[in-house]
Each structure stands twice: as C-alpha cells, then as structure tokens.
Scaffold this motif. Structure first.
Motif, short mmCIF file in Angstrom:
data_model
loop_
_atom_site.label_atom_id
_atom_site.label_comp_id
_atom_site.label_asym_id
_atom_site.label_seq_id
_atom_site.Cartn_x
_atom_site.Cartn_y
_atom_site.Cartn_z
N UNK A 25 -61.11 -75.11 13.42
CA UNK A 25 -59.71 -74.77 13.67
C UNK A 25 -59.56 -73.28 13.91
N UNK A 26 -58.42 -72.92 14.52
CA UNK A 26 -58.04 -71.51 14.65
C UNK A 26 -56.54 -71.42 14.42
N UNK A 27 -56.04 -70.20 14.27
CA UNK A 27 -54.63 -69.93 13.99
C UNK A 27 -54.17 -70.61 12.71
N UNK A 28 -55.07 -70.75 11.74
CA UNK A 28 -54.79 -71.31 10.44
C UNK A 28 -54.64 -70.18 9.42
N UNK A 29 -54.42 -70.53 8.17
CA UNK A 29 -54.39 -69.52 7.12
C UNK A 29 -55.49 -69.81 6.10
N UNK A 30 -55.96 -68.75 5.47
CA UNK A 30 -56.90 -68.84 4.35
C UNK A 30 -56.32 -67.98 3.23
N UNK A 31 -56.14 -68.58 2.06
CA UNK A 31 -55.50 -67.88 0.94
C UNK A 31 -56.42 -67.92 -0.27
N UNK A 32 -56.75 -66.76 -0.81
CA UNK A 32 -57.56 -66.66 -2.02
C UNK A 32 -56.69 -67.05 -3.21
N UNK A 33 -57.14 -68.05 -3.97
CA UNK A 33 -56.40 -68.54 -5.12
C UNK A 33 -56.85 -67.83 -6.40
N UNK A 36 -47.70 -68.48 7.99
CA UNK A 36 -48.19 -67.64 6.90
C UNK A 36 -48.38 -68.50 5.66
N UNK A 37 -49.26 -68.05 4.78
CA UNK A 37 -49.49 -68.68 3.48
C UNK A 37 -49.57 -67.56 2.45
N UNK A 38 -48.62 -67.53 1.54
CA UNK A 38 -48.51 -66.43 0.58
C UNK A 38 -48.68 -66.94 -0.84
N UNK A 39 -49.64 -66.37 -1.55
CA UNK A 39 -49.83 -66.70 -2.96
C UNK A 39 -48.67 -66.10 -3.74
#
Length: 176
Positions: free
Chosen positions: A25-33, A79-82
């Motif tokens: 995939x591209x244009x996804x988000x990765x969020x460190x938990x 966006x994906x925001x912790x």
C-alpha cells in the motif's frame, strides 16, 4: 554506545522480507503505539483501490497482524494521531469511490487494546486530505487534535488554510 545499539536494530528492521506488510500500500499511515507496536491504516493498494484495512506490526513477533475490525471508511492521504489516552484518531483523507474522488470528513477512533475502529460520532467541518494533525500538549486545548490545511477537492487549487480541533472529551469538532 547509541550508535552500536542502533546498528544492531538496523539489521532487524532493514532486512528484506522482515516484517512485511500483509497488503502492499501507499498513502497510508503508520503510528507508533505506546507499547512499541505500529498501527497501519488505510491507503491505496494500487492506482485506484483505496482500502479500509488495518494491520498492526507486532514488535515481539516481527510480523504484521490484520485486525478483525477495519476502518469504517476506506481512505488514503489521511492522518492518524496517537491521542493522550492511547487511542488513535483517524481523520479525513480521500475516499474509495466516485469521480472526482471524494474528500472525506469522517473521523474514526481506533483502540489498540480492543483492536477495533469506530466512527467518532462527529465529522470534520471541512473535508480534507493531505492535511496535518497535531496533538496539542499544552494550554486550554491540551489533549485535543489540531487539524490544518489540506486539499478539499481534486483540483490543485482546492486547498484550505482552515484549521479545526477535535476534542476527544467533547461532543463536537470546533473551529480553531
């Protein structure tokens, strides 16, 4: 000493095939938990297919695990925001169908403990994709997420200077 530690980890993370995504995939988000795992949401699987899939990189097993619960809305360039409570706010992006490609106003919250995602109960006031999202850590809006800018349509001039905040403790999105 820090260089030595980082160089030891580099071999694990940069080895071809180590911990490969379940879906290219591209244009996804990765969020460190907070537990060190990494949440991956949405994105585009090829040139036209936007996905709602959610997977999490498990640091202990070095594998990506699909969640049984996906995003409610397929999206890319979101966006994906912790947030302060450990949940992840998924905001905006570009949707899966239609011409021109729709811009999403939907907000969702993913819970890494229960491995579920659900609608936040409110939407952004301005549809946006390719925007920024920042967790506010000080001041009267500490704990809220500031959403700014982004594309509001498919043309190059369809952009906004508008910002708004999401309050996880409140009932609505507010103008900033």
């Amino acid at each position: 000493r820090k260089v030595l530690v980082l160089s030891l980890f580099a071999a694990a993370f940069l080895t071809p095939g180590a911990g490969a995504l379940n879906n290219a995939r591209h244009s996804h988000t990765s969020t460190l938990l907070p537990d060190g795992n990494i949440l991956v949401t949405g994105g585009t699987l090829n040139t036209v297919t936007v996905t709602n899939s959610v997977e999490m990189y498990n640091m202990a097993t070095n594998l990506y695990e699909n969640w049984s619960s996906n995003l409610v809305t397929a999206r890319s360039s979101h966006t994906a925001t912790l947030m302060s409570d450990g949940r992840v706010l998924i905001a905006g992006g570009f949707g899966a169908t239609g011409q021109p490609i729709p811009v999403v106003t939907a907000l969702e919250i993913c819970n890494p403990i229960t491995r579920t995602c659900a609608a936040a109960g409110v939407s952004m006031l301005t549809p946006r994709g390719g925007h920024t999202a920042t967790l506010l850590s000080k001041g009267p809006r500490a704990g809220q997420v500031l959403l700014c800018g982004g594309r509001t349509g498919t043309t190059i001039t369809a952009i906004t200077e508008n910002c708004e905040t999401f309050n996880p403790a409140g009932p609505a999105v507010l103008d900033a």
